[in-house]
Write a protein that holds these residues in place. Structure first.
Motif, PDB file in Angstrom:
ATOM      1  N   GLN A   1       0.966  -1.124   0.203  1.00 47.84           N
ATOM      2  CA  GLN A   1       0.400   0.292   0.152  1.00 47.84           C
ATOM      3  C   GLN A   1       0.697   1.141  -0.273  1.00 47.84           C
ATOM      4  O   GLN A   1       0.377   2.301  -0.280  1.00 47.84           O
ATOM      5  CB  GLN A   1      -0.226   0.280   0.909  1.00 47.84           C
ATOM      6  N   MET A   2       2.370   0.716   0.248  1.00 49.02           N
ATOM      7  CA  MET A   2       3.533   2.467   0.787  1.00 49.02           C
ATOM      8  C   MET A   2       3.108   2.644  -0.767  1.00 49.02           C
ATOM      9  O   MET A   2       4.032   3.899  -1.008  1.00 49.02           O
ATOM     10  CB  MET A   2       4.367   1.706   1.263  1.00 49.02           C
ATOM     11  N   LEU A   3       3.506   2.154  -1.654  1.00 51.65           N
ATOM     12  CA  LEU A   3       3.727   1.645  -3.288  1.00 51.65           C
ATOM     13  C   LEU A   3       3.107   3.123  -4.079  1.00 51.65           C
ATOM     14  O   LEU A   3       3.205   3.927  -4.426  1.00 51.65           O
ATOM     15  CB  LEU A   3       3.797   0.867  -3.835  1.00 51.65           C
ATOM     16  N   GLU A   4       1.221   3.009  -3.373  1.00 48.75           N
ATOM     17  CA  GLU A   4       0.884   3.224  -3.597  1.00 48.75           C
ATOM     18  C   GLU A   4       0.771   4.881  -3.485  1.00 48.75           C
ATOM     19  O   GLU A   4       0.198   6.214  -4.578  1.00 48.75           O
ATOM     20  CB  GLU A   4      -1.280   3.261  -3.517  1.00 48.75           C
ATOM     21  N   HIS A   5       1.212   5.177  -2.423  1.00 54.84           N
ATOM     22  CA  HIS A   5       1.721   6.725  -1.861  1.00 54.84           C
ATOM     23  C   HIS A   5       3.004   7.459  -2.370  1.00 54.84           C
ATOM     24  O   HIS A   5       2.975   9.030  -2.537  1.00 54.84           O
ATOM     25  CB  HIS A   5       1.677   6.903  -0.670  1.00 54.84           C
ATOM     26  N   MET A   6       3.889   6.649  -3.010  1.00 62.31           N
ATOM     27  CA  MET A   6       4.854   7.342  -3.735  1.00 62.31           C
ATOM     28  C   MET A   6       4.888   7.640  -5.286  1.00 62.31           C
ATOM     29  O   MET A   6       3.641   7.457  -5.631  1.00 62.31           O
ATOM     30  CB  MET A   6       5.994   5.710  -4.330  1.00 62.31           C
ATOM     31  N   THR A   7       5.453   9.345  -5.447  1.00 66.52           N
ATOM     32  CA  THR A   7       5.766   9.117  -6.546  1.00 66.52           C
ATOM     33  C   THR A   7       6.649   8.832  -7.413  1.00 66.52           C
ATOM     34  O   THR A   7       7.240   8.160  -7.105  1.00 66.52           O
ATOM     35  CB  THR A   7       6.942  10.924  -6.108  1.00 66.52           C
ATOM     36  N   ASP A   8       6.855   9.002  -8.171  1.00 66.28           N
ATOM     37  CA  ASP A   8       7.121   8.857 -10.251  1.00 66.28           C
ATOM     38  C   ASP A   8       9.069   8.581  -9.959  1.00 66.28           C
ATOM     39  O   ASP A   8       9.125   7.168  -9.258  1.00 66.28           O
ATOM     40  CB  ASP A   8       7.216   9.166 -10.980  1.00 66.28           C
ATOM     41  N   ASP A   9       9.188   9.053  -8.975  1.00 67.07           N
ATOM     42  CA  ASP A   9      10.184   9.806  -8.529  1.00 67.07           C
ATOM     43  C   ASP A   9      11.268   8.945  -7.565  1.00 67.07           C
ATOM     44  O   ASP A   9      11.738   7.858  -7.521  1.00 67.07           O
ATOM     45  CB  ASP A   9      10.829  10.841  -7.945  1.00 67.07           C
TER      46      ASP A   9
END
Length: 124
Positions: A87-95
């Motif tokens: 679920q942390m991946l969903e909150h990450m920016t592309d960078d």
């Protein structure tokens, strides 16, 4: 301008992380030290809200690593680290995702350069 208390907190956390990294295997220590150094440099001039999030996340990292570095814990699990919550991946920016992927590649390269003895024995 940042308060002297804030700067002191950041320095203590920075030093703590490097002290904790001393207990890691050599290849992980180099990887962790370089990553921490770059992240702290990158966030040197962030705004107050980002600074709070940054310090919170790195403090959690230091606490988790300290728990894992306890001799009894290491004897039980024989591993360091934990899996990233998807679920942390969903909150990450592309960078951030690119940076995470680069970190994954670097860690995988370190593992492939120094394979465990058991793998070497199996190939013979």
């Amino acid at each position: 301008m940042l308060s002297s208390e804030h700067i002191s907190r950041v320095r203590r956390l920075y030093k703590l992380i490097f002290r904790l990294h001393r207990g890691l295997p050599a290849e992980l220590r180099v990887l962790g030290d370089n990553y921490a150094r770059e992240e702290f440099k990158r966030h040197k001039k962030c705004n107050a809200q980002e600074a709070n999030i940054f310090l919170h996340e790195w403090t959690d990292y230091a606490i988790n690593l300290a728990k894992q570095m306890k001799p009894l814990q290491q004897a039980k699990t024989k591993r360091v680290g934990q899996y990233l919550d998807p679920q942390m991946l969903e909150h990450m920016t592309d960078d951030q995702l690119v940076q995470l992927y680069e970190l994954h590649k670097a860690a995988a390269a370190e593992t492939n350069e120094n394979p465990p003895d058991t793998i070497v024995k199996e190939k013979k």
